[in-house]
Design an enzyme around this catalytic site. Structure first.
Site, PDB file in Angstrom:
ATOM      1  N   ALA A  78       0.840  -1.124   0.040  1.00 43.74           N
ATOM      2  CA  ALA A  78      -0.037  -0.067   0.014  1.00 43.74           C
ATOM      3  C   ALA A  78       0.925   1.229  -0.022  1.00 43.74           C
ATOM      4  CB  ALA A  78      -1.065  -0.056   1.337  1.00 43.74           C
ATOM      5  N   SER A  79       0.834   2.237   0.997  1.00 40.81           N
ATOM      6  CA  SER A  79       1.454   3.490   0.638  1.00 40.81           C
ATOM      7  C   SER A  79       2.728   3.472   1.299  1.00 40.81           C
ATOM      8  CB  SER A  79       0.694   4.412   1.718  1.00 40.81           C
ATOM      9  OG  SER A  79      -0.527   5.046   1.130  1.00 40.81           O
ATOM     10  N   VAL A  80       3.422   2.250   1.743  1.00 33.95           N
ATOM     11  CA  VAL A  80       4.793   2.215   1.992  1.00 33.95           C
ATOM     12  C   VAL A  80       5.594   2.340   0.684  1.00 33.95           C
ATOM     13  CG1 VAL A  80       6.718   0.479   2.665  1.00 33.95           C
ATOM     14  CG2 VAL A  80       4.641   0.955   4.111  1.00 33.95           C
ATOM     15  N   THR A  81       4.705   1.942  -0.529  1.00 40.40           N
ATOM     16  CA  THR A  81       5.139   2.118  -1.969  1.00 40.40           C
ATOM     17  C   THR A  81       5.731   3.491  -2.097  1.00 40.40           C
ATOM     18  OG1 THR A  81       3.531   0.642  -2.769  1.00 40.40           O
ATOM     19  CG2 THR A  81       4.430   2.283  -4.176  1.00 40.40           C
ATOM     20  N   LYS A  82       4.997   4.478  -1.398  1.00 40.35           N
ATOM     21  CA  LYS A  82       5.271   5.913  -1.636  1.00 40.35           C
ATOM     22  C   LYS A  82       7.072   6.120  -1.363  1.00 40.35           C
ATOM     23  CE  LYS A  82       0.948   8.188  -0.693  1.00 40.35           C
ATOM     24  NZ  LYS A  82      -0.081   7.003  -0.505  1.00 40.35           N
TER      25      LYS A  82
END
Length: 409
Positions: A78-82
């Site tokens: 999820a937002s750890v992709t960022k």
């Protein structure tokens, strides 16, 4: 130390070999959450000064199928992709002088102009101060990334550029497009060639969504996630996107979309297993987006944290200069660095990020500490209020245990 808890309630406390009492407390915390069925499963990794002290798996990767969690289970970040894809890509490109952080976004996306858009800088995207909306369902208006960009470009800024921090998925969607434009490569290929391959990461990748036939006629069922990561066990997430659906249909939830909420109906209704959970990443960006879509393991994430903790070098392989690492980890206000978050509950100088699927990474430079806590909190499905378990308290408690800090009131 290595501990494998093959099923819920089956954690063998005597199998824990670590001599670090702080890590033992963290292990007990995670095991307790699984034993109490607050979450289906988890993987915890703790390392200090380049040595893994503890790597443990707990509970189930898939509740319905009874698949045990293992340390090699692959998670939708999820937002750890960022940070583990997009921010690292920006670090590489800025380090080479190919992206200027204080340049306007329009330097790279030349039609991102008008109504104040020309004032938005690359830095503003990284610090969530672009003024763009926090979230919209781009898939109501787009079936590929070009259409998604056109829709984002049409949206009015909600706040003045460069001023107020408002966490925005849309800003990181644009960062991903900038990385692609500058590198002349798809984002997934760029990070693989420039970061993951040089670091020897074998379990970190995006999973593209392929669509056969006319994209305007394709249904959600016909969008299929494809290799890499074809022969691994994934931590299953949710049955479709009930939470996201509520964001659109329930005005009390705090979001308001333009147009008719019933105008789009391609909601997934199956358990998501190796298929990106985020609706915008799946339906509009083909699985590869700057804000979500990356899959990885705790061990690979530890290597990427190690790259940051070693100031851009890992086991003799320098990928980014120390100056760029320091620049990206410097505070900009509101507990925000460039891409990275600066958690208030962690020691001074710590950096990290969380993800909606239940993922969490943290680096503590002064202690040489890398902490990875991955959960599949969504796999029990939503409760009667269409909510998933809140793993924030667990993330904070584990941080307190291994980093020795006091929790905020």
């Amino acid at each position: 130390a290595f501990l494998l808890c093959a099923s819920i309630g089956a954690c063998d406390r005597s199998a824990l070999a670590t001599s670090d009492p702080d890590v033992s407390v963290a292990d007990s915390l995670v095991a307790s959450w699984v034993d109490q069925k607050l979450i289906p499963g988890a993987v915890l990794l703790v390392a200090k000064d380049g040595q893994v002290l503890h790597e443990a798996a707990y509970g189930l990767a898939s509740v319905a199928d009874g698949v045990p969690m293992t340390p090699s289970t692959v998670f939708d970040l999820a937002s750890v992709t960022k940070v583990m894809a997009n921010t690292l890509a920006m670090m590489v490109l800025s380090d080479r002088g190919e992206v200027l952080l204080d340049a306007p976004v329009s330097r790279y996306l030349t039609d991102f102009v008008g109504d104040g858009r020309e004032l938005v800088k690359v830095r503003d995207l990284l610090t969530h101060r672009s003024g763009l909306p926090q979230w919209v369902p781009t898939y109501y208006h787009a079936s590929d990334k070009d259409e998604a960009y056109a829709y984002i470009r049409s949206l009015s800024l909600m706040w003045p550029a460069g001023k107020e921090r408002n966490y925005s998925d849309l800003g990181f969607m644009l960062l991903g497009l900038i990385a692609e434009k500058v590198s002349s490569q798809p984002l997934d290929e760029f990070v693989m060639r420039e970061l993951y391959d040089p670091l020897g990461l074998e379990s970190t990748a995006y999973r593209r969504v392929e669509v056969a036939g006319d994209k305007s006629m394709v249904s959600a069922e016909e969008r299929v996630a494809v290799p890499p990561l074809a022969d691994v066990v994934f931590a299953r997430t949710s049955r479709g996107n009930p939470f996201e659906r509520r964001m659109i249909h329930d005005l009390r939830f705090g979001y308001e979309i333009a147009g008719d909420a019933d105008a789009w109906s391609e909601w997934r209704n199956w358990w998501l297993d190796g298929e990106v959970n985020d609706g915008n990443a799946f339906h509009a960006f083909g699985g590869v987006a700057g804000h979500a879509g990356l899959f990885s393991t705790a061990r690979d994430l530890y290597v990427l944290l190690g790259l940051m903790l070693s100031r851009g070098e890992y086991e003799g392989n320098r990928l980014v200069s120390p100056e760029t690492v320091a620049n990206f980890l410097g505070p900009t206000g509101d507990r925000q660095a460039l891409g990275w978050q600066l958690p208030v509950y962690a020691p001074q100088g710590s950096f990290g990020h969380t993800g909606f699927t239940g993922t969490f990474v943290l680096g503590v430079p002064d202690q040489g500490l890398a902490l990875v806590l991955l959960t599949n909190r969504q796999n029990f499905d939503v409760d009667e209020n269409t909510e998933y378990p809140d793993v924030g308290p667990l993330q904070r408690a584990v941080t307190k245990a291994v980093a020795g800090v006091s929790l905020p009131n």
